[in-house]
Structure formats: structure tokens, C-alpha cells
Design an enzyme around this catalytic site. Sequence first.
Site, PDB file in Angstrom:
ATOM      1  N   ARG A   1      -4.729   1.451  -9.845  1.00 36.77           N
ATOM      2  CA  ARG A   1      -3.492   2.205  -9.999  1.00 36.77           C
ATOM      3  C   ARG A   1      -2.720   1.629 -11.186  1.00 36.77           C
ATOM      4  O   ARG A   1      -2.990   0.519 -11.639  1.00 36.77           O
ATOM      5  CB  ARG A   1      -2.651   2.106  -8.725  1.00 36.77           C
ATOM      6  CG  ARG A   1      -3.270   2.748  -7.510  1.00 36.77           C
ATOM      7  CD  ARG A   1      -2.539   2.333  -6.242  1.00 36.77           C
ATOM      8  NE  ARG A   1      -1.110   2.632  -6.347  1.00 36.77           N
ATOM      9  CZ  ARG A   1      -0.164   2.006  -5.643  1.00 36.77           C
ATOM     10  NH1 ARG A   1      -0.477   1.032  -4.818  1.00 36.77           N
ATOM     11  NH2 ARG A   1       1.099   2.359  -5.776  1.00 36.77           N
TER      12      ARG A   1
ATOM     13  N   LYS B   1      -3.821  -3.666   2.919  1.00 37.73           N
ATOM     14  CA  LYS B   1      -2.973  -2.977   3.890  1.00 37.73           C
ATOM     15  C   LYS B   1      -2.854  -1.477   3.594  1.00 37.73           C
ATOM     16  O   LYS B   1      -2.441  -0.712   4.465  1.00 37.73           O
ATOM     17  CB  LYS B   1      -1.584  -3.610   3.949  1.00 37.73           C
ATOM     18  CG  LYS B   1      -0.724  -3.448   2.706  1.00 37.73           C
ATOM     19  CD  LYS B   1       0.585  -4.220   2.859  1.00 37.73           C
ATOM     20  CE  LYS B   1       1.491  -4.080   1.646  1.00 37.73           C
ATOM     21  NZ  LYS B   1       2.050  -2.727   1.511  1.00 37.73           N
ATOM     22  N   ASP B   2      -3.214  -1.046   2.382  1.00 40.16           N
ATOM     23  CA  ASP B   2      -3.164   0.372   2.024  1.00 40.16           C
ATOM     24  C   ASP B   2      -4.423   1.131   2.439  1.00 40.16           C
ATOM     25  O   ASP B   2      -4.461   2.361   2.341  1.00 40.16           O
ATOM     26  CB  ASP B   2      -2.975   0.544   0.512  1.00 40.16           C
ATOM     27  CG  ASP B   2      -1.608   0.086   0.032  1.00 40.16           C
ATOM     28  OD1 ASP B   2      -0.667   0.098   0.850  1.00 40.16           O
ATOM     29  OD2 ASP B   2      -1.490  -0.276  -1.151  1.00 40.16           O
TER      30      ASP B   2
ATOM     31  N   ARG C   1      11.611   4.240  -1.817  1.00 39.38           N
ATOM     32  CA  ARG C   1      10.303   4.412  -2.431  1.00 39.38           C
ATOM     33  C   ARG C   1      10.345   3.881  -3.855  1.00 39.38           C
ATOM     34  O   ARG C   1      11.386   3.547  -4.389  1.00 39.38           O
ATOM     35  CB  ARG C   1       9.908   5.897  -2.455  1.00 39.38           C
ATOM     36  CG  ARG C   1       9.589   6.511  -1.096  1.00 39.38           C
ATOM     37  CD  ARG C   1       8.309   5.964  -0.474  1.00 39.38           C
ATOM     38  NE  ARG C   1       7.203   5.910  -1.426  1.00 39.38           N
ATOM     39  CZ  ARG C   1       6.444   6.938  -1.776  1.00 39.38           C
ATOM     40  NH1 ARG C   1       6.680   8.135  -1.272  1.00 39.38           N
ATOM     41  NH2 ARG C   1       5.454   6.797  -2.626  1.00 39.38           N
TER      42      ARG C   1
ATOM     43  N   ARG D   1       6.646   0.410  10.607  1.00 42.62           N
ATOM     44  CA  ARG D   1       6.394  -0.855  11.300  1.00 42.62           C
ATOM     45  C   ARG D   1       7.586  -1.794  11.193  1.00 42.62           C
ATOM     46  O   ARG D   1       8.048  -2.371  12.189  1.00 42.62           O
ATOM     47  CB  ARG D   1       5.142  -1.527  10.699  1.00 42.62           C
ATOM     48  CG  ARG D   1       4.942  -2.982  11.122  1.00 42.62           C
ATOM     49  CD  ARG D   1       3.869  -3.654  10.279  1.00 42.62           C
ATOM     50  NE  ARG D   1       4.227  -3.716   8.866  1.00 42.62           N
ATOM     51  CZ  ARG D   1       4.978  -4.667   8.325  1.00 42.62           C
ATOM     52  NH1 ARG D   1       5.485  -5.637   9.072  1.00 42.62           N
ATOM     53  NH2 ARG D   1       5.238  -4.658   7.029  1.00 42.62           N
ATOM     54  N   ARG D   2       8.086  -1.953   9.974  1.00 40.97           N
ATOM     55  CA  ARG D   2       9.249  -2.828   9.785  1.00 40.97           C
ATOM     56  C   ARG D   2      10.467  -2.259  10.499  1.00 40.97           C
ATOM     57  O   ARG D   2      11.218  -2.993  11.147  1.00 40.97           O
ATOM     58  CB  ARG D   2       9.536  -2.987   8.286  1.00 40.97           C
ATOM     59  CG  ARG D   2       8.505  -3.819   7.539  1.00 40.97           C
ATOM     60  CD  ARG D   2       8.653  -3.699   6.027  1.00 40.97           C
ATOM     61  NE  ARG D   2       7.688  -4.528   5.310  1.00 40.97           N
ATOM     62  CZ  ARG D   2       7.283  -4.301   4.070  1.00 40.97           C
ATOM     63  NH1 ARG D   2       7.763  -3.255   3.398  1.00 40.97           N
ATOM     64  NH2 ARG D   2       6.421  -5.111   3.492  1.00 40.97           N
TER      65      ARG D   2
ATOM     66  N   ARG E   1      12.651  -0.595  -6.662  1.00 46.53           N
ATOM     67  CA  ARG E   1      13.375  -0.924  -5.433  1.00 46.53           C
ATOM     68  C   ARG E   1      14.428  -2.001  -5.697  1.00 46.53           C
ATOM     69  O   ARG E   1      15.552  -1.919  -5.193  1.00 46.53           O
ATOM     70  CB  ARG E   1      12.395  -1.378  -4.352  1.00 46.53           C
ATOM     71  CG  ARG E   1      11.413  -0.287  -3.956  1.00 46.53           C
ATOM     72  CD  ARG E   1      10.528  -0.716  -2.795  1.00 46.53           C
ATOM     73  NE  ARG E   1       9.447   0.255  -2.594  1.00 46.53           N
ATOM     74  CZ  ARG E   1       8.772   0.405  -1.473  1.00 46.53           C
ATOM     75  NH1 ARG E   1       9.070  -0.344  -0.422  1.00 46.53           N
ATOM     76  NH2 ARG E   1       7.813   1.296  -1.369  1.00 46.53           N
TER      77      ARG E   1
ATOM     78  N   CYS F   1       0.050   5.046   8.354  1.00 47.33           N
ATOM     79  CA  CYS F   1       1.423   4.905   7.879  1.00 47.33           C
ATOM     80  C   CYS F   1       2.441   5.504   8.841  1.00 47.33           C
ATOM     81  O   CYS F   1       3.610   5.152   8.811  1.00 47.33           O
ATOM     82  CB  CYS F   1       1.570   5.589   6.517  1.00 47.33           C
ATOM     83  SG  CYS F   1       0.642   4.806   5.187  1.00 47.33           S
TER      84      CYS F   1
END
Length: 334
Positions: free
Chosen positions: A11, A83-84, A157, A139-140, A163, A265
Site C-alpha cells: 500500500r 491484524k488487517d 479515519r 474492539r477498542r 489522525r 472489523c
Amino acid sequence: MGQKTLILGTRGSKLALTQSEMMAAALRAANPGLAVELKIISTKGDRILDVALSAVGDKGLFVKELEQALLDHEVDLCVHSCKDLPSVVPDGLTLAAFPERADPRDALVINAASPEGDRASASILTLPTGTVVGTSSLRRASQIRAVRPDLQLRDVRGNVDTRLRKLAEGQYEALVLASAGLDRLGFTDSTVDGPRPFTAVDASFVSLPISAEQMLPAVAQGILAIECRADDALTIGALAALDHAPSRAAALAERAFLGRLEGGCQVPIAAHATLAGDSLSLRGMVGSLDGLNVISAERTGDLSDPAAIGVALAEDLLARGAAEILAELATAKQ
């Protein structure tokens, strides 16, 4: 291994490029004569930036185009934030290497000039009532709501710089980010035990790692996964030197846990594996969106079969009420 050029698909985000460059350098060092070139590929997750991840799709938003490029022989390998990744690897592909895990913890990031900025004890638990906290992770959010329902959680996002810029501008009063990303970008020092001050986007911040006991990380958070074609013996052989056995075991246990729960997700699921000698301990969590129902447990087993530990822990949670939570989330999603 002689003269050879491998094309590494990545990416285009700053973090993805940093991680891919790290792995390309490690590959070259481990395989004299090997050339590695990067090819940037845009993913759906990179293009949709104005909607919460949970609303636009499931796991795979950041990897499907990369995996298609592998299958089409446009690239030879891809470096992912593990994790993605969806829990199932497409036919024809394999996760050939899991380099050594970085800090798996989440981090609370605040402005250095904020009232909490110079407090070593600042944490999710000490933020003032009504503090606006940015996170795009269900999750958070579930775990934060379980202990601090008085905080205001808002989706955020964009890449890490974006961010942080929003935090500096006052759109949020705190962010929750992955410690590993901040470390890999060179913002924070993973050897510092405690608050980690840093400067980015022309502003000063403090990163406060959140213990796994207080907030379980995402499945395989802090681990990179290097994917290639399953029949590409040359690339698999080149990657062998980058594989870190303890990190592989942790990833396999956590991913098996996720796979049994069929989560992504859109589901608050967390897991964290720790190794001691020949045993692996795995803590896992499934939570409701409002944080009112959080089910967690731990399972320890033999390191020789990490996936079995992950499946067994998932079965434990399903029997203790996680099945009902997952069913409710599935119904709400329809």
C-alpha cells in the site's frame, strides 16, 4: 541465491511503505545478490476515508487488491499488518514469514499541552468525563465503553499523520492508536517504559501505552505477515530467514481464535498470546458494541500446536455467551 529481482507489493501509506522498506532491506541482507523492488497498489481501504471501517466492509479492505496482484503474478510478495488480514488465506497463497513482533499494545495519544500531557499516570481511566476520543476500532470502543461509558467516542479515519493532525487541530482530545505503528514510523521509542513524548505534524504529543490487561490488542497486532504464492519456492526460501518462530506461534494462535469466531472489523474481538518455555497462553475477548457485555477468558497449551489453543479458547468463549453476542451483532448488521 544468485541474481534475482523480487517485486514487493505494498500500500502507499507512510506506514505501509516504511514496513515494506524494512522487510525489503532485511530480505536483501539475508539473501546476497537478491534485489527487491516496491510496487505501490491502492486498496479499497485506502480509497474510502470518510466512512467508518465497520460500515464499509469486513477484514480484507486493505489486502484484497494486494492478494489479487500476487495471484496475477504482478508482484512476488506482500507485507501486511497481520491484524488487517482475514483469518482465511486465499487458495494459492501462503503466509511465508512472520517477522519478530513489535509492541502489541494500543496507546492513548494526547496533546502534550493538554492537562494530562505531563502526567505520567494519565490513562483511559483518568481522562476527564466527556473527553472526545477518536478510534475507528469497534474492539477498542467496546473495551473503553466497558470501563468509561462517560467518554465520547468518535470515528477517526486516515493514516497516522492525518489522525495526529486532527488531534492537533482539536477535532479530538485523545486518540487510541497501535503502539507498533508509532514505533515503526520513528515517532516513539519502544524501549521507553512509560509516557513517550514525540513530535509530528508540527505538534507535540504524548503516547501512553495501554497494558494488555486493560485493553486486549487486536488479533496479531504488532506482527507483520509476508504473503506470497504457495508454489513460489524461491520466494518462500528467501523469506525463511525473516520468520520468527515465537511471533509465528502467537499469530497462528490468535488467528485461529479469530477464525473460529468468524470475526472481522465489524465485531469487537481481541486476543493476545504470550509464550513461556514450551507453553503458550492466549487471552481472548468478545464484547458487545456498547461495552455492557464483555466476555473474556484465557487458555494455556503446548507451543507445538498454537492453532489448537486458539480454537479451544474460542470454544470456551462461545460456551460462555459469546455466541449470543455474535448472533446479535450479525442480526444488527443485516
